[in-house]
Motif scaffolding. Structure first.
Motif, PDB file in Angstrom:
ATOM      1  N   LEU A  30       0.650  -1.168  -0.001  1.00  0.00           N
ATOM      2  CA  LEU A  30       0.042  -0.078   0.046  1.00  0.00           C
ATOM      3  C   LEU A  30       0.857   1.182  -0.163  1.00  0.00           C
ATOM      4  CD1 LEU A  30      -2.902  -1.237   2.532  1.00  0.00           C
ATOM      5  CD2 LEU A  30      -3.034  -0.907  -0.028  1.00  0.00           C
ATOM      6  N   GLY A  31       2.116   1.155   0.727  1.00  0.00           N
ATOM      7  CA  GLY A  31       2.633   2.248   0.569  1.00  0.00           C
ATOM      8  C   GLY A  31       3.492   2.756  -0.673  1.00  0.00           C
ATOM      9  N   ASP A  32       3.730   1.783  -1.446  1.00  0.00           N
ATOM     10  CA  ASP A  32       4.044   1.861  -2.888  1.00  0.00           C
ATOM     11  C   ASP A  32       3.076   2.199  -3.929  1.00  0.00           C
ATOM     12  OD1 ASP A  32       6.764   1.604  -1.978  1.00  0.00           O
ATOM     13  OD2 ASP A  32       6.864  -0.732  -2.496  1.00  0.00           O
ATOM     14  N   THR A  33       1.745   2.126  -3.649  1.00  0.00           N
ATOM     15  CA  THR A  33       0.828   2.068  -4.691  1.00  0.00           C
ATOM     16  C   THR A  33      -0.371   3.013  -4.290  1.00  0.00           C
ATOM     17  OG1 THR A  33      -0.359   0.100  -3.725  1.00  0.00           O
ATOM     18  CG2 THR A  33       1.390  -0.409  -5.407  1.00  0.00           C
ATOM     19  N   GLN A  34      -0.223   3.942  -3.388  1.00  0.00           N
ATOM     20  CA  GLN A  34      -1.233   4.859  -3.080  1.00  0.00           C
ATOM     21  C   GLN A  34      -1.710   5.550  -4.192  1.00  0.00           C
ATOM     22  OE1 GLN A  34      -2.525   5.276  -0.023  1.00  0.00           O
ATOM     23  NE2 GLN A  34      -1.584   3.677   0.825  1.00  0.00           N
ATOM     24  N   THR A  90      -7.830   2.197  -9.339  1.00  0.00           N
ATOM     25  CA  THR A  90      -8.313   0.503  -9.106  1.00  0.00           C
ATOM     26  C   THR A  90      -8.013  -0.427 -10.329  1.00  0.00           C
ATOM     27  OG1 THR A  90     -10.142   1.259  -7.968  1.00  0.00           O
ATOM     28  CG2 THR A  90     -10.517  -1.001  -8.779  1.00  0.00           C
ATOM     29  N   GLU A  91      -8.202  -0.009 -11.545  1.00  0.00           N
ATOM     30  CA  GLU A  91      -7.739  -0.500 -12.510  1.00  0.00           C
ATOM     31  C   GLU A  91      -6.036  -0.735 -12.670  1.00  0.00           C
ATOM     32  OE1 GLU A  91      -8.860  -0.217 -17.402  1.00  0.00           O
ATOM     33  OE2 GLU A  91      -7.739   1.488 -16.659  1.00  0.00           O
ATOM     34  N   TYR A 138      -1.298  -4.282 -11.920  1.00  0.00           N
ATOM     35  CA  TYR A 138       0.109  -4.384 -11.084  1.00  0.00           C
ATOM     36  C   TYR A 138      -0.010  -5.525 -10.270  1.00  0.00           C
ATOM     37  CZ  TYR A 138       3.973  -3.166  -8.025  1.00  0.00           C
ATOM     38  OH  TYR A 138       4.919  -3.149  -7.360  1.00  0.00           O
ATOM     39  N   ILE A 139      -0.937  -6.078  -9.853  1.00  0.00           N
ATOM     40  CA  ILE A 139      -1.034  -7.376  -9.049  1.00  0.00           C
ATOM     41  C   ILE A 139      -0.674  -8.480 -10.102  1.00  0.00           C
ATOM     42  CG2 ILE A 139      -2.473  -9.231  -8.171  1.00  0.00           C
ATOM     43  CD1 ILE A 139      -1.432  -7.149  -6.094  1.00  0.00           C
ATOM     44  N   LEU A 140      -1.563  -8.428 -11.385  1.00  0.00           N
ATOM     45  CA  LEU A 140      -1.221  -9.521 -12.465  1.00  0.00           C
ATOM     46  C   LEU A 140       0.211  -9.388 -12.819  1.00  0.00           C
ATOM     47  CD1 LEU A 140      -4.709  -9.051 -14.503  1.00  0.00           C
ATOM     48  CD2 LEU A 140      -3.977 -10.931 -12.853  1.00  0.00           C
TER      49      LEU A 140
END
Length: 266
Positions: A17-21, A25-26, A31-33
């Motif tokens: 969460l600190g790197d992706t604030q 949503t898309e 990023y997760i994929l």
């Protein structure tokens, strides 16, 4: 990466969460994929078609989101690299090697193997059952070749065939189950304790079936896999069994209402 190491991936929520604030949503989904594909297949090539396929975005959406996602990676030698994922992959490999070495030492202590291949030397369920069976009786020699035939040509008495040795299901369970659980990270003592608990709760037949299935599936976490399989096949966990499954707990004792009087002969 091996099958067992790639089966799970650590995700540190606070760091993520600190790197992706500032991701939408898309972009979070894309990023997760990308991370999951990296974990299984290594760095993706810096190719819009491949990256678009990984993120499941159409061409316009990928073009719009690429700048935000690219900032989370480094393009090195034509590939999207990620320092944190590389470090976690190395940690996973190190941990897997350590568990494998521990399992090999445990198997050597248990079975006396010196080859260093604990998994390869762990007996399969058919092997464990086969080891509990008596060897076939030798065929009797022809009468003409028997040294025990008397001068009249009468056949010498034949010895009774050896009695068939019954299969020891308990021995088969422990012979195959202990190395399997040790290879999954359990200590030999914990493996024997868990096998004993399963035998008590589900019976030898069900445990043998579950062990064989776990070996066939090459389960990376055999204890959890076998527990789920046993609970599913029995349609309930041992902890959820109804109290009426144990009628002896409700059997009337002498002196209680409804109990038969104790015999005077006792």
């Amino acid at each position: 990466m091996s099958k067992s190491a790639e089966a799970w991936m650590p995700l540190y929520v606070g760091d993520y969460l600190g790197d992706t604030q500032r991701l939408t949503t898309e972009q979070h989904g894309a990023y997760i994929l990308l991370i999951l594909d990296y974990w299984r297949n290594g760095p993706a090539p810096d190719d819009d078609g491949v990256l678009q396929s990984i993120t499941k975005l159409d061409r316009a959406a990928w073009k719009r989101n690429r700048p935000a996602l690219e900032r989370l990676f480094r393009v090195v030698d034509g590939h999207w690299t990620h320092k944190r994922i590389e470090r976690e992959i190395e940690n996973a490999k190190t941990n897997q090697d350590r568990r494998s070495s521990k399992a090999q030492k445990a198997a050597q202590a248990r079975w006396g193997n010196s080859s260093g291949d604990a998994k390869g030397k762990a007996p399969s369920m058919p092997q464990a059952l086969h080891d509990q069976c008596a060897p076939p009786s030798p065929s009797p020699s022809p009468i003409g070749d028997s040294s025990e035939a008397d001068a009249s040509g009468a056949e010498a008495p034949k010895a009774d065939p050896p009695e068939a040795k019954p299969i020891d299901l308990k021995a088969a369970i422990f012979a195959s189950g202990v190395p399997l659980l040790v290879d999954g990270g359990a200590t030999p003592s914990a493996a024997r304790s868990m096998l004993g608990k399963w035998r008590r709760d589900y019976g030898d037949g069900a445990v043998l079936d579950a062990l064989a299935a776990a070996q066939a599936e090459a389960a990376s976490a055999p204890i959890a896999w076998i527990t789920r399989t046993l609970e599913a096949r029995n349609d309930r966990s041992p902890r959820s069994r109804n109290i009426f499954d144990r009628p002896s707990a409700w059997a009337p004792r002498p002196g209680m209402a409804g109990a038969e009087p104790a015999s005077l002969d006792d």
